[in-house]
Every structure is written in structure tokens, then in C-alpha cells.
Design a protein around this motif. Structure first.
Motif, PDB file in Angstrom:
ATOM      1  N   ARG A 134       1.079  -1.946   7.109  1.00 42.96           N
ATOM      2  CA  ARG A 134       0.347  -2.200   5.870  1.00 42.96           C
ATOM      3  C   ARG A 134      -1.059  -2.709   6.208  1.00 42.96           C
ATOM      4  N   THR A 135      -1.161  -3.506   7.255  1.00 37.21           N
ATOM      5  CA  THR A 135      -2.466  -4.022   7.687  1.00 37.21           C
ATOM      6  C   THR A 135      -3.395  -2.883   8.093  1.00 37.21           C
ATOM      7  N   ASP A 155     -10.421   4.280  -2.634  1.00 39.08           N
ATOM      8  CA  ASP A 155      -9.264   4.098  -1.747  1.00 39.08           C
ATOM      9  C   ASP A 155      -8.519   5.413  -1.578  1.00 39.08           C
ATOM     10  N   ASN A 210      -4.639  -1.534   4.882  1.00 38.48           N
ATOM     11  CA  ASN A 210      -5.547  -2.479   4.220  1.00 38.48           C
ATOM     12  C   ASN A 210      -6.933  -2.478   4.856  1.00 38.48           C
ATOM     13  N   ALA A 247      -8.831  -4.346  -2.586  1.00 33.28           N
ATOM     14  CA  ALA A 247      -8.654  -5.798  -2.578  1.00 33.28           C
ATOM     15  C   ALA A 247      -9.998  -6.524  -2.612  1.00 33.28           C
TER      16      ALA A 247
END
Length: 138
Positions: A53-54, A72, A57, A63
Motif C-alpha cells: 500500500r505504501t 491518481d 501511496n 491524500a
């Protein structure tokens, strides 16, 4: 604590994985649907990489800025899984001890390791699995 308990005792054996030629949107969908943070990437049945997930991200802006969902999606469409994943990840075997895996997590920057047998994915073990195991000991 038992010194030689195998990682097979705490690993997740129902692993959600993707193929190298799948899309990053497929990875994001797995993260959201199953509330997981790491997805092994396969080439056929063999482990080719792992994506977190990092990793996703780091690519996205949602975010940081409002109304950036379209940006995105564009980023996720432009890049491929193989461009984002960690290639040739460190792997462990099901008979490796929980302690050995904990030592890897303590000395490396990994938070998940694929568990393989005969070069095929059979599970995944995470730092959360190790922490839960440790908590059960006390």
C-alpha cells in the motif's frame, strides 16, 4: 516462547495475489476490498515481486490535495505493476522459524515476506503476524 515454531503456524495461507500483467487498479481494488497492505506479484505460479500500500501511496496525490482522484487514476493507468513492485523479494519457507522471520523484520525494512515452497507462493507473513504471536505469549 517456543524457539523453533515454524512460520507456517502464523502465516496467512489464503493469499490475494496479482499477476505481473494485471493493472495497478487491480492491486488497489484488492487493498480496499480485503483491507490488506501487501500483495505478492506472480509470474505464472512463481513469485516475481511484492507491492505494498505504501508503494501505491507514494504514487498518488489524493491524500495530499483535494479533488485529485482523476490524477491518481491517471498515474495508476500509466504505470505497470512491474514498475512499482519490489522485484525478486526476499522470501521465507514455511519451516523457517518464527524467530528467524522476526530477525529478518528487525534487521531489514520489510513488513511482509512471501512464503514459498518449491518456488511457488503458499503464504505471506507480516510484522503484524509476528506481533500477534508475541502478544499471545504473554
Amino acid at each position: 516462547m517456543k524457539k523453533r515454531e515454524p512460520v507456517s503456524k502464523i502465516m496467512t495461507s489464503k493469499v490475494y495475489a496479482v499477476q505481473e500483467n494485471d493493472s495497478l487498479q487491480d492491486v488497489v481494488a484488492l487493498f480496499r476490498k480485503h483491507k490488506i497492505r501487501h500483495v505478492p506479484v506472480l509470474s505464472g505460479k512463481k513469485i516475481a515481486g511484492i507491492i505494498s500500500r505504501t508503494d501505491i501511496n507514494r504514487l498518488t496525490f489524493g491524500a495530499l490535495f483535494e479533488n485529485q482522484e482523476g490524477a491518481d487514476e491517471a498515474v495508476l493507468e500509466i504505470l505497470s505493476i512491474s514498475q512499482v513492485m519490489t522485484s525478486k523479494p526476499k522470501v521465507v519457507k514455511s519451516e523457517d522459524s518464527i524467530r528467524e522471520v522476526a530477525e529478518i523484520f528487525a534487521s531489514e525494512e520489510f513488513h511482509a515476506l512471501p512464503v514459498v515452497e518449491n518456488e511457488e507462493l503458499i503464504g505471506i507473513v507480516t510484522t503484524t503476524d509476528i506481533i500477534q504471536y508475541m502478544l499471545e505469549q504473554y
